[in-house]
Design an enzyme around this catalytic site. Sequence first.
Site: not given
Length: 268
Positions: A92, A3, A96, A28
């Site tokens: 997004y 996890d 990153k 993701w």
Amino acid sequence: QLDLTSSDSIAAALDRHHPWAVINAAGWVRVDEAEGSETACLDANAHGAIRLAQTCQARDIATVGFSSDLVFDGALDRPHVESDPVAPLNGYGRSKALAEAGIMGLGGRHLMVRTAAFFSPYDPHNFAAHVMRTLAADQTLEAADDLVVSPTYVPDLVDAVLDLAIDGETGLWHLANSGAVTWAEFAVKIAVALNLDPSLVRPVPSARFGWPAVRPARAALTSERGLTLPSLDNAIGRHAAVITAAAFVGDAEAQVDQHVPSNTFGRV
């Protein structure tokens, strides 16, 4: 399994398996959904990735992580290299960029690979597979003609990443097949390689799709560090050869009928 939200879970997995390196391919990938769930995207792509790198570093374990062309704003009129400053336009990309900064800031044995627009004959959820299914079913395909990317053939990426990991390379590294195309041009190349009808590809402005996440207009990647992947045309040819040999094209219409989903933007 481990996890990434739990340092204890990560530590237990590392202490159980004693790896010489860890390749983090989790994260993701839903670019547009990140606009409404940026906290969750940051947790997965940035905070979890940094936590993993920190826990590995405490055990002197090398890591490899993946970033994206979406850390750039596309303002340059040339392909981006590793030293270009980041300026993400969407959630997004911000996740990153944060992961890059956090992991590279640790020092230690960490490699972060920027890559983009995955395609592979072994995955039905990528743009090339979407092109194949759509055109094989004699359907028209709309593709953006104002967004430039550097598609990456996954088998080439895997080979290069393993080479770099074995060699103990660290820092930022761009890995994409050499070449820059719009999504519409990419679709035409896939069609021609698979002997499908390229006239079914309809170039359209990206605004037509109504994507919540803004994309950079020019997100092509190249490397100033070396180890460039084979040309895009070479990769597309090998991709088509695998598909043709496996008779995947013959199954395409059935896949369309079964509503196999596609991921228009193959992101990491």
